[in-house]
Motif scaffolding. Structure first.
Motif, short mmCIF file in Angstrom:
data_model
loop_
_atom_site.label_atom_id
_atom_site.label_comp_id
_atom_site.label_asym_id
_atom_site.label_seq_id
_atom_site.Cartn_x
_atom_site.Cartn_y
_atom_site.Cartn_z
N GLN A 192 0.77 -1.33 0.04
CA GLN A 192 0.01 0.07 -0.06
C GLN A 192 1.18 1.28 0.19
O GLN A 192 1.79 1.52 0.60
N GLU A 193 0.44 2.10 -0.19
CA GLU A 193 0.78 3.38 -0.58
C GLU A 193 1.17 3.79 0.97
O GLU A 193 -0.14 4.20 1.61
N MET A 194 2.27 4.48 0.98
CA MET A 194 2.32 5.39 2.95
C MET A 194 1.57 5.95 2.95
O MET A 194 1.52 7.42 2.52
N PRO A 195 0.80 5.98 3.78
CA PRO A 195 0.19 7.34 3.98
C PRO A 195 0.91 8.38 4.39
O PRO A 195 2.21 9.08 5.07
N ALA A 196 0.74 10.23 4.17
CA ALA A 196 1.94 11.01 3.98
C ALA A 196 1.88 10.87 6.22
O ALA A 196 0.79 11.25 6.80
N LEU A 197 3.35 11.20 6.31
CA LEU A 197 3.81 11.01 7.39
C LEU A 197 3.56 12.49 8.25
O LEU A 197 4.11 13.68 8.03
N PRO A 198 3.18 12.69 10.03
CA PRO A 198 3.47 14.00 10.48
C PRO A 198 4.71 14.51 10.60
O PRO A 198 5.33 13.90 10.81
N THR A 199 4.89 14.86 10.10
CA THR A 199 6.49 16.39 10.49
C THR A 199 5.88 17.45 10.22
O THR A 199 5.62 18.12 10.85
N ALA A 200 7.57 18.32 10.71
CA ALA A 200 7.30 19.25 11.61
C ALA A 200 6.74 19.99 10.61
O ALA A 200 7.24 20.58 9.38
N GLU A 201 6.45 21.30 10.90
CA GLU A 201 6.13 22.67 9.62
C GLU A 201 6.99 23.51 9.39
O GLU A 201 7.80 23.87 10.40
N TRP A 202 7.22 23.42 8.63
CA TRP A 202 8.69 23.86 8.13
C TRP A 202 8.60 25.28 7.71
O TRP A 202 8.00 26.11 7.49
N SER A 203 10.09 26.45 8.34
CA SER A 203 9.38 27.25 8.67
C SER A 203 10.33 28.17 7.35
O SER A 203 11.59 28.07 7.48
N SER A 204 9.85 29.87 7.86
CA SER A 204 10.39 30.20 6.68
C SER A 204 10.57 31.65 7.30
O SER A 204 9.34 31.98 7.19
N ALA A 205 11.40 32.84 7.08
CA ALA A 205 11.77 34.10 7.39
C ALA A 205 11.46 34.47 6.36
O ALA A 205 10.68 35.95 6.20
N THR A 206 11.62 34.45 5.29
CA THR A 206 11.11 35.27 3.67
C THR A 206 10.10 33.85 2.84
O THR A 206 9.57 34.62 1.34
N GLY A 207 9.08 33.13 3.08
CA GLY A 207 7.34 32.82 2.37
C GLY A 207 7.79 32.24 2.03
O GLY A 207 7.57 31.54 0.98
N ILE A 208 9.28 31.18 1.97
CA ILE A 208 9.82 30.10 0.27
C ILE A 208 8.78 28.82 1.33
O ILE A 208 8.88 28.55 2.60
N ASP A 209 7.99 28.13 0.03
CA ASP A 209 8.13 27.01 0.40
C ASP A 209 9.13 25.87 0.40
O ASP A 209 9.25 25.59 -0.81
N LEU B 229 25.25 35.54 2.59
CA LEU B 229 25.80 34.13 3.62
C LEU B 229 26.01 34.53 5.04
O LEU B 229 25.49 33.89 6.28
N GLN B 230 26.77 36.46 5.48
CA GLN B 230 26.78 36.06 6.59
C GLN B 230 24.98 36.99 6.97
O GLN B 230 25.06 37.43 8.13
N ASN B 231 24.19 37.55 6.24
CA ASN B 231 22.75 38.10 6.50
C ASN B 231 22.44 37.21 6.26
O ASN B 231 20.50 37.26 5.94
N PHE B 232 22.82 35.21 6.23
CA PHE B 232 21.15 34.56 5.50
C PHE B 232 20.46 34.09 6.91
O PHE B 232 20.40 33.56 7.44
N PRO B 233 18.90 33.89 6.83
CA PRO B 233 18.18 33.55 7.69
C PRO B 233 18.25 32.80 8.31
O PRO B 233 18.61 32.20 7.95
N GLN B 234 18.71 32.92 9.84
CA GLN B 234 18.82 31.77 10.55
C GLN B 234 17.87 30.87 10.34
O GLN B 234 18.09 29.78 10.09
N ARG B 235 16.45 30.93 11.35
CA ARG B 235 15.40 29.72 10.62
C ARG B 235 15.23 29.47 9.13
O ARG B 235 15.08 28.13 9.23
N ASP B 236 15.76 29.85 7.83
CA ASP B 236 15.56 29.13 6.86
C ASP B 236 16.67 28.32 6.80
O ASP B 236 16.58 27.29 5.81
N LEU B 237 18.13 29.05 7.23
CA LEU B 237 19.27 28.10 7.01
C LEU B 237 18.93 27.16 8.20
O LEU B 237 19.27 25.61 8.44
#
Length: 441
Positions: free
Chosen positions: A287-304, A345-353
């Motif tokens: 059977q196709e494995m159902p989508a497993l719960p994962t953390a919500e991936w956060s972005s400081a810049t609205g990245i998908d 790189l020095q200003n790269f958003p911490q949340r996205d990294l």
């Protein structure tokens, strides 16, 4: 006497290559089928058992195991090819799984991420649901009896030596045999009620071991402590690994309830506690494995990050690597230039990294990711050439071209993602990563 390398079986049909492993009763060999060159596993009774006075009964039990296993043809159960007689013993020729058992995997590489553990548990659950519909209990579900393929994508249930026919909720006589930490209370009694809840306990205990690296306290010892102190002394898995979600922690404890009536009465019902809805498939198809719960991936810049997540989940490492580079350019608004600079790189958003790192670490079972690279960078004291040698970006004093890198799970630890191969900027990215690691500590 054990068969040596080169021993011929069935008039040359099979040639023994080596011993794969042996236990109290059986011994398993790796063999080559001469007509096709394919590898198979051949299991038979070991020399010690052959000398026992009850050898004939042991031989019969062994054949019964082989027949039970042959009846359970399923994608997540090791496949039986044929039964052969090689004087003086019967042998079962099986599919050879090029992989590692879960117990050894944990010992060598550490505990599994919750996501990967649930993938394997979901696969073995499908196998057990099928087995139960054949009127059979496995009775020995544990990390040693689950093989993981070398590409780390699939699990296989093995060793049906303790499997027995059962009628749900009927008191039946079964042999007393337990695996410490993974066998439920009712298995310590020769006569007891039988049901799928016996394998529920083993599967929940296996998930406990996958996520903590420890075997749970044996059921009989828990029962004795309960009788004395009126409490269950099982340490909740979340106390041993704080990264375990509360939902998974609670499902494990429910599946490992001491008394059978306090556990879910089927594998399917236990899986619902994990938000995995897997039912019996009469056509034996995976059977196709159902989508497993994962953390919500956060972005400081609205990245998908969904595309990167899907590529990583599918094990498409090269495309995931390219997508990571594209996302880093997008985050810094550098799509047109196609490259980053030191200020980026020095200003790269911490949340996205952190999000990029979390995705790579989770789906690679902790082998790849920026933080993995950062720790290795610290280990070699920030020497770029030594760092490249360590993670496989360099060979024979030359940096490897992109098409010679390794895009699979067997690559050296820290090999991916490859953005840091742009050597002049890597130390600045490393500095950012080390700041994150400091915050993490």
């Amino acid at each position: 006497m054990n068969w040596e390398t080169g021993t011929s079986l069935q008039s040359g049909k099979y040639l023994i290559q080596k011993i794969l492993g042996q236990g109290g009763f059986g011994i398993t060999y790796l063999a080559k089928e001469t007509a096709t060159g394919s590898l198979v596993a051949i299991k038979t009774l070991n020399e010690k058992v052959r000398k026992r006075p009850d050898f004939i009964q042991c031989q019969q039990d062994f054949l019964n195991e082989a027949l039970r296993l042959a009846k359970c043809s399923h994608p997540y159960i090791v496949e039986v090819h044929e039964l052969i007689f090689e004087e003086p013993v019967w042998c079962v020729v099986m599919e050879y799984i090029n992989g590692i058992d879960v117990a050894s995997l944990i010992q060598e590489e550490g505990i599994l991420s919750e996501f990967q553990a649930l993938v394997y548990i979901g696969q073995i659950a499908q196998a057990l649901i099928f087995v139960h519909h054949q009127g059979i209990l496995h009775r020995d579900v544990k990390p040693l009896n689950i093989l993981i393929t070398n590409n780390r994508t699939e699990a296989r249930l093995i060793d049906f030596g303790l499997a027995r026919k059962f009628t749900p909720n009927l008191t039946q006589t079964h042999t007393e045999y337990t695996s410490e930490g993974f066998s439920p209370l009712e298995q310590y009694d020769k006569r007891a009620l039988r049901g799928a809840y016996t394998d529920v306990y083993g599967l929940a205990a296996t998930l406990y071991g996958m996520l903590t690296g420890k075997a749970p306290k044996p059921a009989l010892k828990r029962y004795r402590s309960f009788s004395q102190y009126q409490e269950d002394p099982l340490v909740p898995p979340k106390k041993l690994n704080h990264l375990i979600s509360q939902q998974v922690n609670d499902a494990i404890l429910k599946g490992m309830a001491l008394e059978p009536q306090n556990r879910p009465n089927s594998i399917s019902n236990w899986l619902k506690l994990l938000d995995l809805d897997i039912k019996f498939n009469p056509n034996y198809a995976v059977q196709e494995m159902p989508a497993l719960p994962t953390a919500e991936w956060s972005s400081a810049t609205g990245i998908d990050y969904s595309k990167l997540r899907d590529l990583l989940a599918a094990g498409n490492w090269q495309e995931a690597d390219r997508e990571t580079g594209n996302l880093m350019l997008l985050i810094c608004g550098r799509e047109k230039e196609g490259k980053l600079n030191i200020d980026d790189l020095q200003n790269f958003p911490q949340r996205d990294l952190l999000t990029l790192d979390n995705l790579w670490r989770e789906y690679s079972l902790g082998r790849f990711g920026f933080s993995i690279q950062g720790k290795l960078w610290q280990k070699i004291n920030g020497k770029y050439e030594d760092f490249c040698n360590l993670i496989g970006w360099r060979k024979k004093f030359a940096t490897l071209p992109y098409n010679q890198l390794i895009f699979n799970i067997t690559a050296p630890q820290g090999h991916l993602p490859t953005w840091g191969r742009r050597g002049q900027l890597w130390p600045h990215l490393a500095a950012k990563i080390l700041d994150l690691l400091k915050d993490e500590d």
